[in-house]
Design a protein around this motif. Structure first.
Motif, PDB file in Angstrom:
ATOM      1  N   ILE A  85       0.933  -1.144   0.013  1.00 16.78           N
ATOM      2  CA  ILE A  85       0.070  -0.038  -0.084  1.00 16.78           C
ATOM      3  C   ILE A  85       1.005   1.169  -0.078  1.00 16.78           C
ATOM      4  N   LEU A  86       0.542   2.032  -0.900  1.00 10.53           N
ATOM      5  CA  LEU A  86       1.371   3.354  -1.184  1.00 10.53           C
ATOM      6  C   LEU A  86       0.751   4.325  -0.255  1.00 10.53           C
ATOM      7  N   ASP A  87       1.747   5.133   0.576  1.00  9.90           N
ATOM      8  CA  ASP A  87       1.287   6.403   0.981  1.00  9.90           C
ATOM      9  C   ASP A  87       2.210   7.398   0.162  1.00  9.90           C
ATOM     10  N   TRP A  88       1.408   8.008  -0.542  1.00 11.87           N
ATOM     11  CA  TRP A  88       1.753   8.946  -1.566  1.00 11.87           C
ATOM     12  C   TRP A  88       1.815  10.276  -0.968  1.00 11.87           C
ATOM     13  N   GLY A  89       3.070  10.890  -0.665  1.00 12.35           N
ATOM     14  CA  GLY A  89       3.245  12.016   0.132  1.00 12.35           C
ATOM     15  C   GLY A  89       3.245  11.749   1.660  1.00 12.35           C
ATOM     16  N   CYS A  90       4.316  10.819   1.808  1.00  8.09           N
ATOM     17  CA  CYS A  90       4.312  10.207   3.140  1.00  8.09           C
ATOM     18  C   CYS A  90       5.200  11.127   4.141  1.00  8.09           C
ATOM     19  N   GLY A  91       5.796  12.155   3.879  1.00 11.60           N
ATOM     20  CA  GLY A  91       6.549  13.011   4.487  1.00 11.60           C
ATOM     21  C   GLY A  91       7.659  12.265   5.146  1.00 11.60           C
ATOM     22  N   SER A  92       7.750  12.356   6.322  1.00 13.20           N
ATOM     23  CA  SER A  92       8.587  11.709   7.347  1.00 13.20           C
ATOM     24  C   SER A  92       7.926  10.550   8.221  1.00 13.20           C
ATOM     25  N   GLY A  93       6.753  10.267   7.431  1.00 12.05           N
ATOM     26  CA  GLY A  93       5.953   8.876   8.034  1.00 12.05           C
ATOM     27  C   GLY A  93       5.111   9.023   9.265  1.00 12.05           C
ATOM     28  N   ARG A  94       4.080  10.082   8.831  1.00 12.95           N
ATOM     29  CA  ARG A  94       3.501  10.479  10.103  1.00 12.95           C
ATOM     30  C   ARG A  94       2.294   9.397  10.283  1.00 12.95           C
ATOM     31  N   THR A  95       2.025   8.719   9.128  1.00  9.38           N
ATOM     32  CA  THR A  95       1.171   7.484   9.454  1.00  9.38           C
ATOM     33  C   THR A  95       1.817   6.039   9.882  1.00  9.38           C
ATOM     34  N   LEU A  96       2.924   6.187   9.297  1.00  9.61           N
ATOM     35  CA  LEU A  96       3.927   5.028   9.462  1.00  9.61           C
ATOM     36  C   LEU A  96       4.063   4.636  10.783  1.00  9.61           C
ATOM     37  N   HIS A  97       4.134   5.710  11.939  1.00 13.30           N
ATOM     38  CA  HIS A  97       4.626   5.273  13.206  1.00 13.30           C
ATOM     39  C   HIS A  97       3.401   4.553  13.944  1.00 13.30           C
ATOM     40  N   TRP A  98       2.163   4.828  13.386  1.00 13.17           N
ATOM     41  CA  TRP A  98       1.154   3.716  14.213  1.00 13.17           C
ATOM     42  C   TRP A  98       0.838   2.678  13.420  1.00 13.17           C
ATOM     43  N   LEU A  99       1.007   2.739  12.152  1.00 13.36           N
ATOM     44  CA  LEU A  99       0.606   1.598  11.143  1.00 13.36           C
ATOM     45  C   LEU A  99       1.729   0.333  11.565  1.00 13.36           C
ATOM     46  N   HIS A 100       2.778   0.830  11.881  1.00 11.35           N
ATOM     47  CA  HIS A 100       4.075  -0.189  11.953  1.00 11.35           C
ATOM     48  C   HIS A 100       3.666  -0.946  13.270  1.00 11.35           C
ATOM     49  N   ALA A 101       2.452  -0.702  13.949  1.00 17.48           N
ATOM     50  CA  ALA A 101       2.180  -1.560  15.260  1.00 17.48           C
ATOM     51  C   ALA A 101       1.528  -2.764  14.767  1.00 17.48           C
ATOM     52  N   HIS A 102       1.104  -2.765  13.437  1.00 13.78           N
ATOM     53  CA  HIS A 102       0.156  -4.002  12.897  1.00 13.78           C
ATOM     54  C   HIS A 102       1.102  -4.702  12.111  1.00 13.78           C
ATOM     55  N   PRO A 103       1.461  -5.865  12.310  1.00 15.82           N
ATOM     56  CA  PRO A 103       2.534  -6.801  11.762  1.00 15.82           C
ATOM     57  C   PRO A 103       2.452  -6.872  10.165  1.00 15.82           C
ATOM     58  N   ALA A 104       1.120  -6.951   9.810  1.00 18.74           N
ATOM     59  CA  ALA A 104       1.063  -6.927   8.192  1.00 18.74           C
ATOM     60  C   ALA A 104       1.413  -5.690   7.656  1.00 18.74           C
ATOM     61  N   TRP A 105       1.240  -4.416   8.364  1.00 20.41           N
ATOM     62  CA  TRP A 105       1.621  -3.334   7.669  1.00 20.41           C
ATOM     63  C   TRP A 105       2.971  -2.967   7.576  1.00 20.41           C
ATOM     64  N   ARG A 106       3.690  -3.791   8.281  1.00 16.62           N
ATOM     65  CA  ARG A 106       5.149  -3.474   8.341  1.00 16.62           C
ATOM     66  C   ARG A 106       5.849  -3.993   7.068  1.00 16.62           C
ATOM     67  N   ASP A 107       5.491  -4.773   6.434  1.00 11.44           N
ATOM     68  CA  ASP A 107       5.701  -5.430   5.007  1.00 11.44           C
ATOM     69  C   ASP A 107       4.986  -4.599   4.134  1.00 11.44           C
ATOM     70  N   ALA A 108       3.644  -4.257   4.191  1.00 14.84           N
ATOM     71  CA  ALA A 108       2.776  -3.680   3.100  1.00 14.84           C
ATOM     72  C   ALA A 108       3.083  -2.010   2.922  1.00 14.84           C
ATOM     73  N   TRP A 109       3.712  -1.453   3.933  1.00 12.38           N
ATOM     74  CA  TRP A 109       3.720  -0.128   3.641  1.00 12.38           C
ATOM     75  C   TRP A 109       4.618   0.452   2.973  1.00 12.38           C
ATOM     76  N   ARG A 110       4.425   1.091   1.821  1.00 10.15           N
ATOM     77  CA  ARG A 110       5.358   1.959   1.137  1.00 10.15           C
ATOM     78  C   ARG A 110       5.203   3.232   0.986  1.00 10.15           C
ATOM     79  N   GLY A 111       6.333   4.041   0.944  1.00 12.51           N
ATOM     80  CA  GLY A 111       6.031   5.799   0.905  1.00 12.51           C
ATOM     81  C   GLY A 111       6.929   6.478  -0.002  1.00 12.51           C
ATOM     82  N   CYS A 112       6.463   7.358  -0.321  1.00 12.74           N
ATOM     83  CA  CYS A 112       7.096   8.612  -1.260  1.00 12.74           C
ATOM     84  C   CYS A 112       6.827   9.766  -1.099  1.00 12.74           C
TER      85      CYS A 112
END
Length: 260
Positions: A85-112
């Protein structure tokens, strides 16, 4: 010092200010529907609404819950996405820091992001293979049908409306058939109703053409304001619209689309 200043401001509130506030809320309710504005501390606990910082303290405070509501990403894509799943306009990962708490999202997250400094910081934190610098104009640095989904908050709000159609086409290119995209745009409803921060000539132009590009000094201060008809036309033939909710996401228009 800041805390003292806040206390002084609160202490100055009087009956006239309360009446003015209630009148403003009533006007917004008439324009956008009952419940468009929520008084914090009434009718529920603010702490129950989880949020992600926008990166601007002033905007976080104005939104009333400390940022953008974060549960919507999980609502749209689930706890276990079936692909990246792409986070288009991810900045410094403002959504990543809480999505990373979910195991599946650790592999699924992509950002640019166009901000190379923010991407370097993400890479330094161990996301070297998941974060990329992207250009201001299409194409994005990904192959066709690379993603099972995409979300983007407050990105199209800073891209000239005349480029929206091209960007929607690029997002469709990198999404798999059946993939969803969760997007936000600055709708024209609040702007036309309130006019705050816009000149009369700009508001007249927005009414006539259905979109506005408001140039302002400062970093990422230019604003794209678009009407619903304009956005629907820009999406036509590229995506099927599942949800178009004016003001549905932290006062921005919320759009959920699916690639055919």
């Amino acid at each position: 010092m800041m805390g003292q200043a806040v206390l002084r401001l609160v202490g100055k509130e009087d009956g006239d200010k309360q009446k003015a506030l209630e009148a403003a809320i009533a006007q917004i309710d008439r324009a956008f529907g009952k419940g468009s504005v929520m008084k914090l501390g009434k009718g529920g606990k603010v702490g129950e609404i989880e949020s992600v910082s926008t990166g601007s303290l002033g905007l976080d405070l104005a939104l009333g819950i400390g940022g953008l509501p974060r549960g919507r990403v999980i609502e749209v894509f689930g706890l276990e996405p079936d692909g990246p799943i792409l986070d288009w306009g991810c900045g410094s990962g403002r959504t990543l820091h809480w999505l990373h708490a979910h195991p599946a999202w650790r592999d699924a997250w992509r950002g640019c992001d166009v901000d190379a400094k923010a991407i370097r910081w993400l890479k330094s934190k161990g996301f070297d293979a998941q974060a990329e610098v992207c250009p201001d104009l299409p194409p994005l640095p990904y192959p066709d049908a690379a993603f099972a989904g995409l979300y983007s908050f407050s990105v199209l709000t800073h891209i000239h409306p005349e480029r929206h159609r091209a960007w929607y086409g690029e997002l469709a290119r990198i999404l798999r058939p059946g993939a969803r995209a969760h997007l936000t745009v600055q709708g024209d409803g609040p702007v036309l109703a309130e006019g705050k921060g816009y000149h009369g000539v700009e508001l007249d132009l927005l009414r006539r053409q259905g979109w506005l590009w408001a140039e302002r000094p400062g970093h990422h201060k230019n604003a794209a304001v678009v009407g619903e008809a304009f956005t629907r036309s820009a999406l036509d033939g590229l995506f099927e619209i599942e949800r178009y909710s004016p003001g549905g996401y932290a006062r921005l228009d919320e759009i959920i689309v699916r690639k055919p």
